[in-house]
Each structure stands twice: as C-alpha cells, then as structure tokens.
Design a protein around this motif. Sequence first.
Motif, PDB file in Angstrom:
ATOM      1  N   THR A 189       0.840  -1.193   0.000  1.00 53.62           N
ATOM      2  CA  THR A 189       0.000   0.000   0.000  1.00 53.62           C
ATOM      3  C   THR A 189       0.877   1.247   0.000  1.00 53.62           C
ATOM      4  N   ILE A 190       0.350   2.320  -0.564  1.00 57.29           N
ATOM      5  CA  ILE A 190       1.082   3.578  -0.672  1.00 57.29           C
ATOM      6  C   ILE A 190       0.422   4.607   0.234  1.00 57.29           C
ATOM      7  N   ALA A 191       1.226   5.270   1.031  1.00 53.78           N
ATOM      8  CA  ALA A 191       0.696   6.243   1.982  1.00 53.78           C
ATOM      9  C   ALA A 191       0.195   7.496   1.259  1.00 53.78           C
ATOM     10  N   PRO A 192      -0.902   8.083   1.754  1.00 51.67           N
ATOM     11  CA  PRO A 192      -1.398   9.357   1.206  1.00 51.67           C
ATOM     12  C   PRO A 192      -0.559  10.516   1.751  1.00 51.67           C
ATOM     13  N   LEU A 193       0.691  10.586   1.331  1.00 47.30           N
ATOM     14  CA  LEU A 193       1.653  11.494   1.947  1.00 47.30           C
ATOM     15  C   LEU A 193       1.228  12.962   1.883  1.00 47.30           C
ATOM     16  N   ALA A 194       0.733  13.388   0.735  1.00 47.48           N
ATOM     17  CA  ALA A 194       0.367  14.802   0.599  1.00 47.48           C
ATOM     18  C   ALA A 194      -0.724  15.177   1.596  1.00 47.48           C
ATOM     19  N   HIS A 195      -1.696  14.295   1.789  1.00 46.23           N
ATOM     20  CA  HIS A 195      -2.793  14.586   2.713  1.00 46.23           C
ATOM     21  C   HIS A 195      -2.340  14.484   4.162  1.00 46.23           C
ATOM     22  N   ILE A 196      -1.397  13.597   4.432  1.00 51.26           N
ATOM     23  CA  ILE A 196      -0.832  13.521   5.776  1.00 51.26           C
ATOM     24  C   ILE A 196      -0.110  14.821   6.106  1.00 51.26           C
ATOM     25  N   VAL A 197       0.690  15.321   5.165  1.00 44.95           N
ATOM     26  CA  VAL A 197       1.410  16.582   5.379  1.00 44.95           C
ATOM     27  C   VAL A 197       0.433  17.729   5.598  1.00 44.95           C
ATOM     28  N   GLU A 198      -0.602  17.810   4.769  1.00 45.66           N
ATOM     29  CA  GLU A 198      -1.596  18.878   4.916  1.00 45.66           C
ATOM     30  C   GLU A 198      -2.295  18.808   6.266  1.00 45.66           C
ATOM     31  N   CYS A 199      -2.625  17.610   6.695  1.00 43.50           N
ATOM     32  CA  CYS A 199      -3.292  17.413   7.982  1.00 43.50           C
ATOM     33  C   CYS A 199      -2.411  17.901   9.134  1.00 43.50           C
ATOM     34  N   VAL A 200      -1.148  17.509   9.128  1.00 46.47           N
ATOM     35  CA  VAL A 200      -0.241  17.885  10.213  1.00 46.47           C
ATOM     36  C   VAL A 200       0.007  19.391  10.214  1.00 46.47           C
TER      37      VAL A 200
END
Length: 498
Positions: A189-200
């Motif tokens: 699986t591939i992490a939703p990195l962009a959305h994780i960054v936006e959330c943090v």
Amino acid sequence: MTRLSEKLAAALSSRDRRLIRRRLPEPPSDILPEIDFTSNDYLSLSTSPALRKAVLDALSATQNILGSGGSRLLVPSQPHAELESRVSRFFGADAALLFNSGYDANVGFFSAVPQPGDVVLYDAHIHASVHDGMRLSRLAPASLLPFLHNSVLGLRRALAKLLEDRADLKHGKTSAFIAVESLYSMDGTIAPLAHIVECVEEMLPLGNGYIVVDEAHATGIYGSKGRGLVADMGLEKRVFARLHTFGKALASSAAVLLTTEIVKDYLLNYARSLVYTTTLPFANIVAIHCSFDMLEDGTAEALSKHLLAISTYFVDLLRSELKKYPSSLISLPDHLTPATSDQANEPTPQPWEIDPRDEQSWRNKASPVRDTPYTPYPSLPTPIIPILTPEPRALSTFLFSYASSSPPALLLDSATSSAPTRVVALHTKPIYPPTVPKGTARVRICLHAGHTREDVTLLAQGIVAWAEKRMTEDRRRSARWQGFAKDVGVEAWMAAKL
C-alpha cells in the motif's frame, strides 16, 4: 536440559503448533531452474552485469577497500563523508547521515530524537524497527499512539484528541512525530503522503509536527531517477526526515537518513545504533556509489518503468481469475480489489471508532476498506502483491514444485491440463503473524524488473492451479459426507460431523 533451555524450547514449540515458527530458507534448488518472487531485489540490479562490472572496476581502482577501522566517531573517513554529500545533493536534503542498515537508522532516530514530553503517532502497519526505537526512547508508553493504516481521518482524530488534552502540544512547547512508510513492505500500500502533510500542517500550525517517512521500499522505484515518493510529490521541504536504504532496489547495503544539520549532529551524539558500532566497510561505500551512478544515468528509471508495467499486468491477471474462488480461501487485498457498487453503498464505521490493534476484525467485515476519502495514486502499481490465504505454506510449497501445463501466453483456464511445458521452482515465501496482523496470513509476491510477462503469467497460473486443486479437494470431501448422510441418515451424519 537446563530450565532456560526448557523455556526456550517451549516457546519454539508453541510457534510450531501455530505454524508460525521462523526458519532460515532452504538453499536454491540445484535441479530445477528457480524464479525468485520473494527477495526485495526490485530492479534486479543484484544480477546486473553492468553493475557487477562497475563495482569490480571501481574496487580495483580504489586503494582502501577492506574494513573501515571502527566507529564513525573514532576513525576519520573521507569516503563516508563524500557519499553523504553526494546523497544529500541527489535527494535535495540539508544533510545526510549513513547508518549500517535501515533498522539501525529507525532505531537510532526514534530512540534519540523525540524528547521527554513529546508524542509519536505511528501508522498501525509501521515497520518493527520503529517500534523498537520507540521502546528505547524516553517517551512514556501513553505517548506512543497508533492510528489506522493509511487513514488520514484516523490521524486527524488522534491529533485532535491530543490537542484537546495537551496544552503544551497545542502551544508548541512539545512536539508530535508522525511515522509512516511511503510504500509498506508487507501490504504494497502507498501512503497518502500529501494529505498527511496537509493534515499535520493544518492541525499543528506552530511547526511542532514532524513527519518521518521510511522510503526503504520506494527507493529506486518511484520519482525522478528513483528519488522516492516524497520527492515525486514535491514534499522534500515539508517532511522532517526521510529514510532511504541501499540494500533493496539498489542491490547494496546500508541506509541514509535525510534530515537537518542539527538533527544529524544530535544523532552523532545520541544515536546508540550509530555511535557504538563499526561503520560500513569501504567496499560498501564503493558499491553504493556505483548503484547511484545507475540512478543518475537513468538506468534505474528504465528498469522501474518495466517493473511497474509487469506489476500491473500480474495484478490484472489475478484480479479476474481469483474472482472464481471464495475469499476465505484466497484473495487479493482490498486495495487491489475495487469495491462493487453495492458494497460502496454500505455504511462504514469511522476510523477513529476503531482500535488499530483490532483493525483486522473490521477489515474482515463484508464492506470493503474505505477509511479515507483520499485515494492516493489510485492507478500507481507496486511490485509488492500480497496473496491472502489462511494456507500460505501450502500455497508456497505448491508453487515451488509447480509444473506449468500450458504455454503462459494461453489463458489461465488451461492451467490444470496435462502435459507440462515448463518445470521451474517458483520461489515465494509464506508470511504469518506476528509479522503481519492476525487473520492476514499471506504469500507475499515481490516482482522484479528482471521478470518477464512469461514469468509472472506462470506464477499466476500456479496460484490459480493451487486454488483449483483446493476447491476440488473440498468438493470431494463434501461429496463423501453427502454420500455418508444418504447411506446412514441425517441424524447419524450430524452426529459424525459433531
């Protein structure tokens, strides 16, 4: 036998009974040709004649290649420093620090950098090395918080609860570290990195949220010239630390942590997995440089393109074929099996209502996994494909001695006919808990750039042939019971069943 030996033997026997005892793999077959579907040699560089020649030529031209002399803090080493400079430039990082392995890097970082009073939020499927680093840290167990795998909503909920309870975190006096992998090694699986960054960034606007991304399995495969998924998404300046390893797609060994100069300096002083170990031999440094040459000249990018194409082809083959069999016997994971229209309308619990430790009980329900509205890179293939089955050892053993019975170019429907045309050992590996969550035993398939369509079609045929064999066995058992019930009566049949 001493009491200690008895306790050790009892623990091993317990794993034997549960079929989860780990053992070293058998040596390759000398009789049959073998196709490797289990190692992490994603770009097939370990068998590359070009890389082999480059490494041997470079070793011949280098004066010092044996050993390293000791710890980085005891022995000056210009080759190590030059490699760190090259790597930091290539990845666009402020600083780079070499470790002997990805495991050592994660343990070193998470045991040292988070300070007393800080918190670590980690994906429920994060690598064991992160867990070991957290256990060695100065953080209280209550400050180590999992969130549902790849769930941005779960992360958001966990952060909201922390901000509600912790004024020090809300006002920027303490820090939150978020630990994820870009490509997860057991699930693909591939992490939703962009959305994780936006959330943090949204929830910790004072800049005290620090995202740490393990790119061990993405290095060399994704992004421009294999720079990884963080670089592919343009997040290099918004991620606090990145881990890249050289022992997988790059066919060497060791790892590098990309971060800031102050963190590098701190790790040189406090990361015990770096300070108290002999550093990499000079020969390893030479080999890593040769692998990086293949990244920079575009060779790896071309290999990756073929790898991802063959991965898509393999999943498409299996997706259509495995529909014929009950998911209780064999299936692809949810992220490789699109939901039906009926399933898509079923209610789904919110991620924050689910304990990550009980994740599989939710995932096993009839509705598919829909834990986030974001679908990162929905069409992006990965070379890691789990085949979920409660009988992974049986499937892996079957594949090792599988005799293909039809030319791979033909449809899989002919896979169980007679007259073998190709006999090979298909090398796969069964994976059991505790390596993966309970209820998710699997055969993990790792595809390589050196595989051909013929190779992966043969593997798909073998998987389907095993499923068909198991279904035939089940039908025969059912027929025997039905015959028994007819002969002796339903009451006796039920008694026998009980």
